[in-house]
Design a protein around this motif. Structure first.
Motif, mmCIF file in Angstrom:
data_model
loop_
_atom_site.group_PDB
_atom_site.id
_atom_site.type_symbol
_atom_site.label_atom_id
_atom_site.label_comp_id
_atom_site.label_asym_id
_atom_site.label_seq_id
_atom_site.Cartn_x
_atom_site.Cartn_y
_atom_site.Cartn_z
ATOM 1 N N LYS A 46 22.537 75.908 70.012
ATOM 2 C CA LYS A 46 22.410 77.350 69.946
ATOM 3 C C LYS A 46 24.107 77.976 68.916
ATOM 4 N N GLY A 47 25.246 76.760 69.425
ATOM 5 C CA GLY A 47 26.373 77.369 68.975
ATOM 6 C C GLY A 47 26.752 76.239 68.409
ATOM 7 N N GLU A 48 27.597 76.669 67.773
ATOM 8 C CA GLU A 48 28.382 75.664 67.656
ATOM 9 C C GLU A 48 28.718 74.152 68.697
ATOM 10 N N VAL A 49 28.724 73.220 67.458
ATOM 11 C CA VAL A 49 29.234 71.836 68.593
ATOM 12 C C VAL A 49 29.709 71.004 67.525
ATOM 13 N N ARG A 50 30.757 70.006 67.692
ATOM 14 C CA ARG A 50 31.113 69.096 67.083
ATOM 15 C C ARG A 50 30.489 67.840 67.329
ATOM 16 N N LEU A 51 29.845 67.068 66.497
ATOM 17 C CA LEU A 51 28.672 65.384 67.322
ATOM 18 C C LEU A 51 29.757 64.588 66.790
ATOM 19 N N THR A 52 29.481 64.040 68.171
ATOM 20 C CA THR A 52 30.377 62.056 68.750
ATOM 21 C C THR A 52 30.236 61.119 67.940
ATOM 22 N N LYS A 53 28.649 61.140 68.660
ATOM 23 C CA LYS A 53 27.747 60.228 68.622
ATOM 24 C C LYS A 53 26.542 60.122 68.603
ATOM 25 N N ASP A 62 17.917 46.915 67.457
ATOM 26 C CA ASP A 62 18.902 47.045 68.514
ATOM 27 C C ASP A 62 19.216 48.507 67.942
ATOM 28 N N SER A 63 19.667 48.715 69.308
ATOM 29 C CA SER A 63 20.225 50.657 68.942
ATOM 30 C C SER A 63 21.348 50.592 68.087
ATOM 31 N N ILE A 64 20.955 52.096 66.403
ATOM 32 C CA ILE A 64 22.113 52.124 65.722
ATOM 33 C C ILE A 64 22.502 53.391 65.610
ATOM 34 N N GLU A 65 24.068 53.444 64.859
ATOM 35 C CA GLU A 65 24.797 54.794 65.131
ATOM 36 C C GLU A 65 24.397 55.298 63.907
ATOM 37 N N LEU A 66 23.561 56.613 63.848
ATOM 38 C CA LEU A 66 23.724 57.700 62.430
ATOM 39 C C LEU A 66 25.030 57.473 62.087
ATOM 40 N N ASP A 67 24.981 58.056 60.840
ATOM 41 C CA ASP A 67 26.435 58.027 59.893
ATOM 42 C C ASP A 67 26.387 59.551 60.236
ATOM 43 N N LEU A 68 27.840 59.656 60.618
ATOM 44 C CA LEU A 68 28.482 61.257 60.655
ATOM 45 C C LEU A 68 29.729 61.965 60.213
ATOM 46 N N SER A 69 29.472 60.422 59.127
ATOM 47 C CA SER A 69 30.857 61.259 58.664
ATOM 48 C C SER A 69 31.006 62.535 57.451
ATOM 49 N N GLY A 70 29.512 63.021 56.909
ATOM 50 C CA GLY A 70 29.210 64.157 56.291
ATOM 51 C C GLY A 70 29.095 65.066 56.829
ATOM 52 N N THR A 71 30.184 65.247 58.274
ATOM 53 C CA THR A 71 30.043 66.329 59.038
ATOM 54 C C THR A 71 31.337 66.431 59.627
ATOM 55 N N LYS A 72 31.896 67.659 59.652
ATOM 56 C CA LYS A 72 32.852 67.469 60.025
ATOM 57 C C LYS A 72 33.530 68.970 60.824
ATOM 58 N N GLY A 73 33.953 69.249 62.115
ATOM 59 C CA GLY A 73 34.376 70.374 62.934
ATOM 60 C C GLY A 73 33.391 70.437 63.437
ATOM 61 N N PHE A 74 33.628 71.931 63.449
ATOM 62 C CA PHE A 74 32.402 72.381 65.146
ATOM 63 C C PHE A 74 31.378 72.873 63.878
ATOM 64 N N ILE A 75 30.088 72.449 63.947
ATOM 65 C CA ILE A 75 28.945 73.860 63.220
ATOM 66 C C ILE A 75 27.194 73.881 64.359
ATOM 67 N N SER A 76 26.207 74.203 63.723
ATOM 68 C CA SER A 76 25.534 74.166 64.388
ATOM 69 C C SER A 76 24.212 73.337 63.993
ATOM 70 N N GLY A 96 27.992 65.144 72.473
ATOM 71 C CA GLY A 96 28.927 65.881 71.494
ATOM 72 C C GLY A 96 29.798 66.892 72.328
ATOM 73 N N LEU A 97 30.779 67.752 71.626
ATOM 74 C CA LEU A 97 32.111 68.424 72.125
ATOM 75 C C LEU A 97 30.940 69.987 72.303
ATOM 76 N N GLY A 98 30.699 71.014 72.456
ATOM 77 C CA GLY A 98 30.754 72.434 73.071
ATOM 78 C C GLY A 98 32.246 73.006 71.871
ATOM 79 N N LYS A 99 31.845 73.836 71.674
ATOM 80 C CA LYS A 99 33.283 74.868 71.220
ATOM 81 C C LYS A 99 34.172 74.744 71.921
ATOM 82 N N ASP A 100 33.358 75.409 73.662
ATOM 83 C CA ASP A 100 34.425 75.766 74.544
ATOM 84 C C ASP A 100 35.673 74.629 75.366
ATOM 85 N N GLY A 101 34.536 73.044 74.526
ATOM 86 C CA GLY A 101 35.672 71.974 74.616
ATOM 87 C C GLY A 101 34.699 70.929 76.096
#
Length: 118
Positions: A46-53, A62-76, A96-101
């Motif tokens: 709904k708003g901008e978020v920075r995904l961390t994992k 086994d669980s695998i991590e998806l590639d976040l290298s193509g994403t930068k900063g806070f986006i929706s 992740g983190l909301g833009k408000d932290g």
């Protein structure tokens, strides 16, 4: 004094209510039965978020991590590449983190039904 306190509480609740950016939509949709394993995952907040994992689990793998290298900063809107691992339930967990932290997290499931080719 009571009116100042009441105004402060109302302002705090209003700020808290709009501070978070919940997950609005996903593709594939949560709990969806789909014809084939997707090649990408779309997360629309709904708003901008920075995904961390973002991780994907598909038993018995086994669980695998998806590639976040193509994403930068806070986006929706996030579009992440993923690799199908066959029939069964796929579980996507994200953090992740909301833009408000504020820290955020969630989980979604997709159930591909792969069709055999003849």
């Amino acid at each position: 004094m009571k009116s100042i306190l009441l105004a402060g509480i109302v302002a705090f609740v209003a700020t808290t209510a709009v501070a978070h950016s919940p997950l609005k939509a996903t593709m594939p949709a949560n709990e969806a039965n789909i014809a084939a394993a997707p090649t990408e995952l779309m997360l629309d907040f709904k708003g901008e978020v920075r995904l961390t994992k973002v991780s994907m689990t598909h038993a018995p793998h086994d669980s695998i991590e998806l590639d976040l290298s193509g994403t930068k900063g806070f986006i929706s809107d996030y579009i992440l590449p993923m690799e199908g691992m066959g029939n069964g339930v796929y579980v996507i967990d994200w953090r992740g983190l909301g833009k408000d932290g504020h820290p955020m997290k969630g989980s979604k499931r997709a159930i591909p039904r792969l069709h055999a080719t003849s």
